[in-house]
Design an enzyme around this catalytic site. Structure first.
Site, PDB file in Angstrom:
ATOM      1  CG  ASN A   1      -1.732   1.218   1.409  1.00 51.81           C
ATOM      2  OD1 ASN A   1      -1.848   2.018   0.486  1.00 51.81           O
ATOM      3  ND2 ASN A   1      -2.319   1.388   2.582  1.00 51.81           N
ATOM      4  CD1 TRP A   2       3.452   1.070  -2.927  1.00 52.99           C
ATOM      5  CD2 TRP A   2       3.507   2.316  -4.789  1.00 52.99           C
ATOM      6  NE1 TRP A   2       4.173   0.371  -3.875  1.00 52.99           N
ATOM      7  CE2 TRP A   2       4.222   1.116  -5.025  1.00 52.99           C
ATOM      8  CE3 TRP A   2       3.415   3.245  -5.823  1.00 52.99           C
ATOM      9  CZ2 TRP A   2       4.833   0.847  -6.246  1.00 52.99           C
ATOM     10  CZ3 TRP A   2       4.021   2.979  -7.044  1.00 52.99           C
ATOM     11  CH2 TRP A   2       4.722   1.789  -7.252  1.00 52.99           C
ATOM     12  CE  LYS A   3      -0.004   3.457   4.814  1.00 54.50           C
ATOM     13  NZ  LYS A   3      -0.238   3.638   6.227  1.00 54.50           N
TER      14      LYS A   3
ATOM     15  CG  HIS B 174      -6.058   1.808   5.151  1.00 55.02           C
ATOM     16  ND1 HIS B 174      -5.665   2.729   6.103  1.00 55.02           N
ATOM     17  CD2 HIS B 174      -4.995   0.984   4.969  1.00 55.02           C
ATOM     18  CE1 HIS B 174      -4.424   2.465   6.472  1.00 55.02           C
ATOM     19  NE2 HIS B 174      -3.992   1.417   5.801  1.00 55.02           N
TER      20      HIS B 174
ATOM     21  CD  GLU C 273      -3.205   5.492   6.802  1.00 54.09           C
ATOM     22  OE1 GLU C 273      -3.115   5.505   5.560  1.00 54.09           O
ATOM     23  OE2 GLU C 273      -2.284   5.061   7.543  1.00 54.09           O
TER      24      GLU C 273
ATOM     25  CD  GLU D 212      -3.729  -2.634   7.330  1.00 54.99           C
ATOM     26  OE1 GLU D 212      -2.610  -2.890   6.879  1.00 54.99           O
ATOM     27  OE2 GLU D 212      -4.325  -1.578   7.103  1.00 54.99           O
TER      28      GLU D 212
ATOM     29  N   GLY E 172       2.008   2.174  10.905  1.00 58.71           N
ATOM     30  CA  GLY E 172       2.942   3.280  10.775  1.00 58.71           C
ATOM     31  C   GLY E 172       3.642   3.657  12.075  1.00 58.71           C
TER      32      GLY E 172
ATOM     33  CB  SER F 112       4.800  -1.671  12.124  1.00 58.63           C
ATOM     34  OG  SER F 112       4.322  -0.361  12.361  1.00 58.63           O
TER      35      SER F 112
END
Ligand code: PEP
Length: 269
Positions: free
Chosen positions: A9-11, A117, A119, A184, A190, A229
């Protein structure tokens, strides 16, 4: 055993040159792993931002062809790298300024889409029912949804982690789900502090139970990823857990060597 799956996942990272270099590196590495590990090689999916989907697809498709399947979860051959997006709109087309539909993602070569997700749940107010409807829309477009779920630190400390993830499964997973679940824990994303193997094993069991309750026996076929992570250091232990079918990788997916080391570990697990 279900094939291992490693998703990057490159975000919100990746301008054209950097994305091309990353995609090329992963593509070539995936070919080398397929050569070395054969059918044990993990399936690999890259999820760049919307703006880089076409750029990355152009580089991946040379090696892979089109992996999309209209109704079932996509299966990638060893050496083939799938393309995923990080979200989609629930509708197909319409007056939704700034949104992108699953049909549009499929049209540019996507095979997968990350949905729900944390986020997006936290930053964009996405609720379980919206995630469920997006997943249904993604399947209709021939994409494999990767539904993310997980508890907050506060919920964990209050002993509510199991209840939280079970409820997210009951409410976020659509009927006839042919996709992937990514556990997650929000406190591990992160932060550099991945969940322990005991934590992951402990929550995998109730997740399976909830999947069975939601989908019947088909719940046993859903692949379960861990995310939060993951680096090459933790990957072998996590991937060695029988309860986990792969990993969703954020930060480490932006570095070719680290990401490929995780994929290599997945092929050895
Ligand atoms: C993620 O955001 O999906 C994720 C797992 O990030 P990280 O690996 O950086 O914790």
């Amino acid at each position: 055993m279900r094939r291992r799956l490693v998703v990057g996942n490159w975000k919100m990272h990746g301008l054209c040159a950097q994305s091309a270099a990353l995609a090329r590196g992963v593509r070539d590495g995936a070919r080398a792993l397929a050569h070395a590990q054969g059918m044990r090689a993990a399936e690999i999916v890259l999820c760049p931002p919307f703006t880089q989907l076409t750029n990355v697809h152009r580089l991946l498709v040379d090696a892979s062809g089109d992996a999309r399947s209209p109704s079932n979860e996509t299966t990638l051959a060893p050496g083939q790298v799938g393309l995923g997006a990080q979200d989609c709109h629930v509708g197909s087309f319409g007056a939704y300024t700034g949104d992108v539909s699953a049909a549009m993602l499929a049209d540019v070569g996507a095979t997968h889409v990350i949905l729900g997700h944390s986020e997006r749940r936290l930053g964009h107010g996405e609720i379980d029912s919206l995630v469920r409807d997006k997943a249904a829309s993604a399947m209709e477009a021939g994409l494999t949804p990767i539904i993310c779920l997980g508890e907050t630190q506060k919920e964990r400390e209050a002993g509510q982690a199991t209840a939280r993830v079970s409820s997210q499964i009951m409410r976020s997973v659509p009927d006839g789900f042919a996709g992937v679940i990514a556990y997650e824990p929000i406190w591990a994303i992160g932060t550099g502090a991945a969940a322990t193997l005991d934590d992951i094993a402990a929550i995998a069991a109730p997740i399976r139970t909830a999947l069975r309750e939601r989908l019947g026996p088909a719940g046993d076929d859903v692949r379960l990823l861990y995310g939060g992570s993951v680096t090459p250091k933790e990957a072998p232990g996590i991937l060695g857990l029988g309860a986990v079918d792969g990993v969703l990788v954020g930060g480490a997916s932006l570095q070719i060597e680290k990401f490929l080391a995780i994929a290599e570990a997945a092929g050895q697990a």
